[in-house]
Design a protein around this motif. Structure first.
Motif, short mmCIF file in Angstrom:
data_model
loop_
_atom_site.label_atom_id
_atom_site.label_comp_id
_atom_site.label_asym_id
_atom_site.label_seq_id
_atom_site.Cartn_x
_atom_site.Cartn_y
_atom_site.Cartn_z
N ILE A 120 0.73 -1.53 0.12
CA ILE A 120 -0.19 0.34 -0.53
C ILE A 120 0.90 1.14 -0.41
CG2 ILE A 120 -2.68 -0.33 0.93
CD1 ILE A 120 -1.34 -0.14 3.32
N PHE A 121 2.32 1.71 0.54
CA PHE A 121 2.96 2.19 0.17
C PHE A 121 3.89 2.06 -0.91
CE2 PHE A 121 2.38 0.72 5.01
CZ PHE A 121 1.88 1.93 5.82
N PHE A 122 3.45 1.12 -1.57
CA PHE A 122 4.44 1.22 -3.20
C PHE A 122 3.69 2.11 -4.06
CE2 PHE A 122 5.07 -1.77 -6.58
CZ PHE A 122 6.39 -0.93 -7.26
N ARG A 123 4.39 2.96 -5.09
CA ARG A 123 3.92 3.53 -6.04
C ARG A 123 4.89 2.94 -6.47
NH1 ARG A 123 4.06 9.44 -5.06
NH2 ARG A 123 2.59 8.76 -7.24
N LEU A 124 4.22 2.62 -8.00
CA LEU A 124 4.13 2.21 -9.31
C LEU A 124 4.90 3.59 -10.08
CD1 LEU A 124 4.22 -0.85 -10.32
CD2 LEU A 124 2.11 -0.12 -10.71
N ASP A 125 5.91 3.07 -10.78
CA ASP A 125 6.09 4.41 -11.33
C ASP A 125 6.35 3.64 -12.62
OD1 ASP A 125 8.73 2.14 -12.29
OD2 ASP A 125 10.40 3.37 -10.28
N SER A 126 6.40 4.10 -13.56
CA SER A 126 6.01 3.67 -15.33
C SER A 126 7.04 2.76 -16.08
CB SER A 126 6.09 4.85 -16.13
OG SER A 126 7.22 5.44 -16.40
N GLU A 127 8.08 2.75 -15.04
CA GLU A 127 8.66 1.82 -15.80
C GLU A 127 8.55 -0.09 -15.21
OE1 GLU A 127 12.56 -1.23 -15.62
OE2 GLU A 127 12.08 0.04 -13.80
N ALA A 128 8.35 0.43 -13.79
CA ALA A 128 7.70 -1.02 -13.12
C ALA A 128 6.70 -1.04 -13.74
CB ALA A 128 7.99 -0.64 -11.91
N LYS A 129 6.00 -0.20 -14.48
CA LYS A 129 4.06 -0.31 -14.98
C LYS A 129 4.35 -1.66 -16.73
CE LYS A 129 -0.47 1.27 -14.94
NZ LYS A 129 -1.13 1.78 -16.04
N ASP A 130 5.87 -0.31 -17.36
CA ASP A 130 5.96 -1.08 -17.98
C ASP A 130 6.43 -2.37 -18.24
OD1 ASP A 130 5.78 1.03 -19.48
OD2 ASP A 130 7.29 1.55 -19.98
N ARG A 131 7.25 -3.31 -17.48
CA ARG A 131 7.44 -4.24 -16.79
C ARG A 131 6.96 -5.79 -16.50
NH1 ARG A 131 11.10 -3.34 -12.61
NH2 ARG A 131 11.13 -4.56 -11.64
N ILE A 132 5.67 -4.99 -15.51
CA ILE A 132 4.51 -6.18 -15.29
C ILE A 132 3.55 -5.87 -16.50
CG2 ILE A 132 2.04 -5.83 -14.18
CD1 ILE A 132 3.64 -4.15 -11.99
N THR A 133 3.65 -4.93 -17.89
CA THR A 133 2.58 -4.71 -19.07
C THR A 133 3.18 -6.47 -20.27
OG1 THR A 133 2.12 -3.12 -19.00
CG2 THR A 133 1.81 -3.82 -20.48
N GLU A 134 4.65 -6.21 -19.60
CA GLU A 134 5.47 -6.81 -20.86
C GLU A 134 5.54 -8.07 -20.17
OE1 GLU A 134 8.57 -6.06 -23.02
OE2 GLU A 134 9.06 -8.28 -23.13
N ILE A 135 5.63 -8.57 -19.14
CA ILE A 135 5.19 -9.64 -18.13
C ILE A 135 4.16 -10.39 -18.82
CG2 ILE A 135 5.25 -11.39 -16.58
CD1 ILE A 135 7.66 -9.35 -14.86
N LEU A 136 2.97 -9.34 -18.33
CA LEU A 136 1.54 -10.05 -18.53
C LEU A 136 1.06 -10.47 -20.06
CD1 LEU A 136 -0.35 -7.38 -16.40
CD2 LEU A 136 -0.79 -9.96 -15.57
N LYS A 137 1.87 -10.09 -20.82
CA LYS A 137 1.90 -10.06 -22.57
C LYS A 137 2.59 -11.50 -22.69
CE LYS A 137 1.73 -5.88 -24.57
NZ LYS A 137 2.79 -4.46 -25.14
N THR A 138 3.60 -11.25 -21.64
CA THR A 138 4.18 -12.68 -21.98
C THR A 138 3.98 -14.15 -22.05
OG1 THR A 138 6.29 -11.24 -21.59
CG2 THR A 138 6.38 -14.30 -21.28
N ILE A 139 3.04 -14.02 -20.62
CA ILE A 139 2.21 -15.11 -19.79
C ILE A 139 0.87 -14.99 -20.50
CG2 ILE A 139 3.29 -15.53 -17.88
CD1 ILE A 139 0.73 -14.11 -16.34
N ARG A 140 0.69 -13.99 -21.19
CA ARG A 140 -0.71 -13.95 -21.98
C ARG A 140 -2.87 -14.13 -20.94
NH1 ARG A 140 -0.97 -18.16 -27.31
NH2 ARG A 140 0.81 -19.29 -26.89
N LEU A 141 -1.45 -13.46 -20.04
CA LEU A 141 -3.06 -12.69 -19.23
C LEU A 141 -3.17 -10.85 -19.52
CD1 LEU A 141 -2.35 -15.38 -16.64
CD2 LEU A 141 -3.98 -15.28 -18.32
N LYS A 142 -2.01 -10.41 -20.14
CA LYS A 142 -2.16 -9.38 -20.98
C LYS A 142 -4.15 -8.52 -20.39
CE LYS A 142 -1.50 -4.53 -21.14
NZ LYS A 142 -2.76 -3.66 -20.68
N ASP A 143 -5.15 -9.14 -21.42
CA ASP A 143 -6.95 -8.79 -21.35
C ASP A 143 -7.34 -9.48 -19.67
OD1 ASP A 143 -6.18 -8.44 -23.85
OD2 ASP A 143 -6.87 -10.36 -24.43
N MET A 144 -6.40 -9.70 -18.97
CA MET A 144 -7.64 -10.27 -17.82
C MET A 144 -6.88 -9.92 -16.84
SD MET A 144 -7.86 -15.02 -18.52
CE MET A 144 -9.68 -14.97 -17.45
#
Ligand code: ADP
Ligand code: MG
Length: 256
Positions: A120-144
């Motif tokens: 709850i204290f962790f603020r997501l910067d855009s670099e971290a957000k991009d990494r999450i998006t990249e991983i979600l695409k890799t595991i093919r769960l971006k739509d979910m």
């Protein structure tokens, strides 16, 4: 001049007995960085013990297990120290944060989020957000990404957990029977996922389902009675008389 060989794992003369029973016997194993390696072998061959020895869950009786260039001898380290060096293990049963979204599951696994309580204290910067998006695409769960993880299918949870491990940027990923309990379609997609990770990651997959092994096979190692009895391409494994003998009387679909 060719590049010097870079091993991610160098395992030599490793032995492990359980009350006199030799589960691992004079084992030697070498793996290049960036390899996707599949390990097969009949029940009781020592496959899970092999992973337990790498992760430090159990201790070797003799031998050395060297990791990466620094040649850390894992046999001298504790489990948490080995994990910190960058060795991540995926167990058979998926463990995800059921009450959190797919996106948050990946976010909570980033090293900088330090897990659920500080998040709850962790603020997501855009670099971290991009990494999450990249991983979600890799595991093919971006739509979910907004779906609660508890609502995912068994296969989707397995992919999510692989994504959570990727978020930790492991140097070596150990995956124990990822296709267990999956539908045929999920199994095939799991194979595609693992293949998409090779070279960028070093991965050991232990597997039972021989159709799946054929799908992901690069170099395959056959364990039997705690020893490597054969190593090579799937074709060379399948035409090997010793391997055939070990699997005698079994159908290929249940052979590993
Ligand atoms: P696999 O994963 O290839 O099926 P395992 O590594 O689980 O094989 O087991 C190898 C052998 O070691 C088996 O005969 C098993 O019964 C034995 N074994 C594994 N762990 C233990 C333990 N903690 N105590 C006693 N025997 C064990
Ligand atoms: Mg096992």
């Amino acid at each position: 001049m060719s590049k010097p060989q870079e091993f991610i794992l160098t395992i030599e003369n490793v032995n492990k007995s359980f009350e006199g029973f030799k589960a691992i016997s004079d084992l030697n194993f070498y793996m290049d960085k960036g390899e996707l390696r599949t390990i097969i072998g009949p029940n009781g061959a020592g496959k899970s013990t092999f992973l337990d020895l790498i992760t430090g869950k159990i201790k070797t009786d003799t031998g050395k297990i060297l990791f990466g260039n620094e040649d850390h001898d894992l046999t001298k380290l504790r489990e948490y120290q080995i994990n910190r060096l960058g060795i991540a293990r995926k167990f058979q049963t998926p463990s995800v944060y059921e009450d959190h979204t797919v996106f948050d599951n990946i976010m909570l696994s980033l090293p900088e989020s330090r897990g659920v309580f500080s998040s709850i204290f962790f603020r997501l910067d855009s670099e971290a957000k991009d990494r999450i998006t990249e991983i979600l695409k890799t595991i093919r769960l971006k739509d979910m990404e907004t779906v609660i993880a508890g609502a995912l299918s068994h296969g989707q949870k397995q992919w999510l957990e692989i994504g959570m491990l990727l978020a930790q940027q492991p140097k070596l990923l150990l995956v124990d029977e990822p296709a267990a309990g999956m539908s045929d379609d999920e199994t095939k997609r799991t194979g595609e996922l693992l293949l998409s990770l090779e070279e960028k990651h070093s991965i050991i997959v232990i597997e039972h389902d021989m159709e799946f092994v054929r799908q992901i096979a690069r170099k395959v190692t056959v364990l039997h009675q705690g020893k490597v009895i054969k190593e090579g391409s799937m074709d060379s494994i399948q035409s090997d008389p010793t391997v055939a003998e070990v699997y005698l009387g079994r159908k290929h679909s249940t052979a590993a």
